[in-house]
Design a protein around this motif. Sequence first.
Motif, PDB file in Angstrom:
ATOM      1  N   SER A 180       0.847  -1.184   0.000  1.00  0.00           N
ATOM      2  CA  SER A 180       0.000   0.000   0.000  1.00  0.00           C
ATOM      3  C   SER A 180       0.888   1.242   0.000  1.00  0.00           C
ATOM      4  N   LEU A 181       0.327   2.343  -0.474  1.00  0.00           N
ATOM      5  CA  LEU A 181       1.107   3.576  -0.547  1.00  0.00           C
ATOM      6  C   LEU A 181       1.170   4.232   0.827  1.00  0.00           C
ATOM      7  N   PRO A 182       2.351   4.696   1.240  1.00  0.00           N
ATOM      8  CA  PRO A 182       2.501   5.304   2.558  1.00  0.00           C
ATOM      9  C   PRO A 182       2.067   6.757   2.572  1.00  0.00           C
ATOM     10  N   GLY A 183       1.818   7.252   3.760  1.00  0.00           N
ATOM     11  CA  GLY A 183       1.556   8.676   3.923  1.00  0.00           C
ATOM     12  C   GLY A 183       0.274   8.964   4.661  1.00  0.00           C
ATOM     13  N   ASP A 184       0.330   9.927   5.551  1.00  0.00           N
ATOM     14  CA  ASP A 184      -0.837  10.406   6.273  1.00  0.00           C
ATOM     15  C   ASP A 184      -1.744  11.124   5.271  1.00  0.00           C
ATOM     16  N   PRO A 185      -2.991  10.694   5.118  1.00  0.00           N
ATOM     17  CA  PRO A 185      -3.859  11.338   4.124  1.00  0.00           C
ATOM     18  C   PRO A 185      -4.153  12.801   4.456  1.00  0.00           C
ATOM     19  N   LYS A 186      -3.879  13.231   5.688  1.00  0.00           N
ATOM     20  CA  LYS A 186      -4.130  14.622   6.076  1.00  0.00           C
ATOM     21  C   LYS A 186      -2.870  15.481   6.045  1.00  0.00           C
ATOM     22  N   ARG A 187      -1.782  14.935   5.499  1.00  0.00           N
ATOM     23  CA  ARG A 187      -0.538  15.704   5.460  1.00  0.00           C
ATOM     24  C   ARG A 187      -0.710  16.936   4.568  1.00  0.00           C
ATOM     25  N   VAL A 188       0.080  17.960   4.852  1.00  0.00           N
ATOM     26  CA  VAL A 188       0.043  19.211   4.085  1.00  0.00           C
ATOM     27  C   VAL A 188       1.447  19.471   3.574  1.00  0.00           C
ATOM     28  N   ARG A 189       1.593  19.490   2.257  1.00  0.00           N
ATOM     29  CA  ARG A 189       2.909  19.678   1.645  1.00  0.00           C
ATOM     30  C   ARG A 189       3.421  21.090   1.894  1.00  0.00           C
ATOM     31  N   LEU A 190       4.707  21.193   2.215  1.00  0.00           N
ATOM     32  CA  LEU A 190       5.330  22.510   2.354  1.00  0.00           C
ATOM     33  C   LEU A 190       5.406  23.158   0.985  1.00  0.00           C
ATOM     34  N   ASP A 191       5.095  24.424   0.939  1.00  0.00           N
ATOM     35  CA  ASP A 191       5.076  25.152  -0.324  1.00  0.00           C
ATOM     36  C   ASP A 191       6.424  25.055  -1.030  1.00  0.00           C
ATOM     37  N   GLY A 192       6.397  24.675  -2.291  1.00  0.00           N
ATOM     38  CA  GLY A 192       7.611  24.621  -3.095  1.00  0.00           C
ATOM     39  C   GLY A 192       8.354  23.299  -3.044  1.00  0.00           C
ATOM     40  N   PHE A 193       7.815  22.285  -2.353  1.00  0.00           N
ATOM     41  CA  PHE A 193       8.501  20.996  -2.244  1.00  0.00           C
ATOM     42  C   PHE A 193       7.676  19.872  -2.857  1.00  0.00           C
ATOM     43  N   ASP A 194       8.366  18.835  -3.269  1.00  0.00           N
ATOM     44  CA  ASP A 194       7.741  17.625  -3.762  1.00  0.00           C
ATOM     45  C   ASP A 194       7.617  16.637  -2.603  1.00  0.00           C
ATOM     46  N   GLU A 195       7.143  15.423  -2.903  1.00  0.00           N
ATOM     47  CA  GLU A 195       7.105  14.352  -1.918  1.00  0.00           C
ATOM     48  C   GLU A 195       7.534  13.055  -2.585  1.00  0.00           C
ATOM     49  N   VAL A 196       8.017  12.119  -1.773  1.00  0.00           N
ATOM     50  CA  VAL A 196       8.482  10.837  -2.292  1.00  0.00           C
ATOM     51  C   VAL A 196       8.309   9.786  -1.197  1.00  0.00           C
ATOM     52  N   ALA A 197       8.103   8.551  -1.620  1.00  0.00           N
ATOM     53  CA  ALA A 197       8.029   7.446  -0.661  1.00  0.00           C
ATOM     54  C   ALA A 197       9.419   6.887  -0.432  1.00  0.00           C
ATOM     55  N   ILE A 198       9.656   6.414   0.787  1.00  0.00           N
ATOM     56  CA  ILE A 198      10.881   5.677   1.081  1.00  0.00           C
ATOM     57  C   ILE A 198      10.481   4.331   1.674  1.00  0.00           C
ATOM     58  N   THR A 199      11.272   3.328   1.395  1.00  0.00           N
ATOM     59  CA  THR A 199      11.061   2.003   1.971  1.00  0.00           C
ATOM     60  C   THR A 199      12.309   1.644   2.763  1.00  0.00           C
ATOM     61  N   VAL A 200      12.110   1.178   3.982  1.00  0.00           N
ATOM     62  CA  VAL A 200      13.213   0.872   4.887  1.00  0.00           C
ATOM     63  C   VAL A 200      13.197  -0.621   5.193  1.00  0.00           C
ATOM     64  N   ASP A 201      14.347  -1.252   5.001  1.00  0.00           N
ATOM     65  CA  ASP A 201      14.560  -2.633   5.440  1.00  0.00           C
ATOM     66  C   ASP A 201      15.450  -2.545   6.677  1.00  0.00           C
ATOM     67  N   PRO A 202      14.848  -2.656   7.879  1.00  0.00           N
ATOM     68  CA  PRO A 202      15.646  -2.514   9.098  1.00  0.00           C
ATOM     69  C   PRO A 202      16.518  -3.730   9.400  1.00  0.00           C
ATOM     70  N   GLY A 203      16.419  -4.772   8.576  1.00  0.00           N
ATOM     71  CA  GLY A 203      17.254  -5.945   8.768  1.00  0.00           C
ATOM     72  C   GLY A 203      16.621  -7.028   9.616  1.00  0.00           C
ATOM     73  N   ASP A 204      15.321  -6.871   9.940  1.00  0.00           N
ATOM     74  CA  ASP A 204      14.652  -7.884  10.758  1.00  0.00           C
ATOM     75  C   ASP A 204      13.597  -8.661   9.970  1.00  0.00           C
ATOM     76  N   GLY A 205      13.639  -8.547   8.645  1.00  0.00           N
ATOM     77  CA  GLY A 205      12.681  -9.256   7.811  1.00  0.00           C
ATOM     78  C   GLY A 205      11.435  -8.460   7.482  1.00  0.00           C
ATOM     79  N   SER A 206      11.277  -7.279   8.060  1.00  0.00           N
ATOM     80  CA  SER A 206      10.108  -6.450   7.762  1.00  0.00           C
ATOM     81  C   SER A 206      10.488  -5.364   6.760  1.00  0.00           C
ATOM     82  N   LEU A 207       9.489  -4.771   6.132  1.00  0.00           N
ATOM     83  CA  LEU A 207       9.682  -3.607   5.275  1.00  0.00           C
ATOM     84  C   LEU A 207       8.761  -2.511   5.790  1.00  0.00           C
TER      85      LEU A 207
END
Length: 197
Positions: free
Chosen positions: A52-79
């Motif tokens: 599923s796509l990450p992100g708080d649906p109520k987030r408010v973008r800072l003026d003049g910036f884009d957004e991007v998803a990041i995926t983290v593998d902490p090394g315990d088998g989860s993403l």
Amino acid sequence: MSLDERRLKILLAVAIVLIGAGLWVFVLRGADGPADPSLGEPTGPAGTTATSLPGDPKRVRLDGFDEVAITVDPGDGSLLSWCVLAALTSDQRARGLMEVTDLQGYSGMAFVYEEDVQNAFYMRNTPTPLSIAWIAADGSVVTIKDMAPCEDRDGCPTYAPTGGYRYALEVVQGDLPALGITKDSKVTVGGSCAPTS
């Protein structure tokens, strides 16, 4: 051979053919035909799945910036997946989180470069204490540091990584572990965030 025995053999042969055809279709098409079969979805933050796509649906973008998803593998088998602000241009990277006191639903800000760099960061005119993780192109974490606020003046301290990097991720100081980011994590930068409401 009697007529009843002949009918029984024919029925048995038909049953074997039908069962064989059913098994062939089952194997060829899959049990329920999912496009991407799995034994279950890996879980992510707040009950989301890794697909599923990450992100708080109520987030408010800072003026003049884009957004991007990041995926983290902490090394315990989860993403884990997060939505962060994105500084993609030199102007966006120069401004960063200056004057920002609230990330408005974002987990941090990613500074994205088109090639490896080794630039230092500073906190001029940045009132919020931040932690930063410099990330190599292969997703490995190069260096992690905490950065102290500095008023709008010359001579603010600089913070440098121990090697080249492709991305830098700034978060509210102390939040990197909550995002699963440690020296041993792998971080992928790229992808879409969930729609806003």
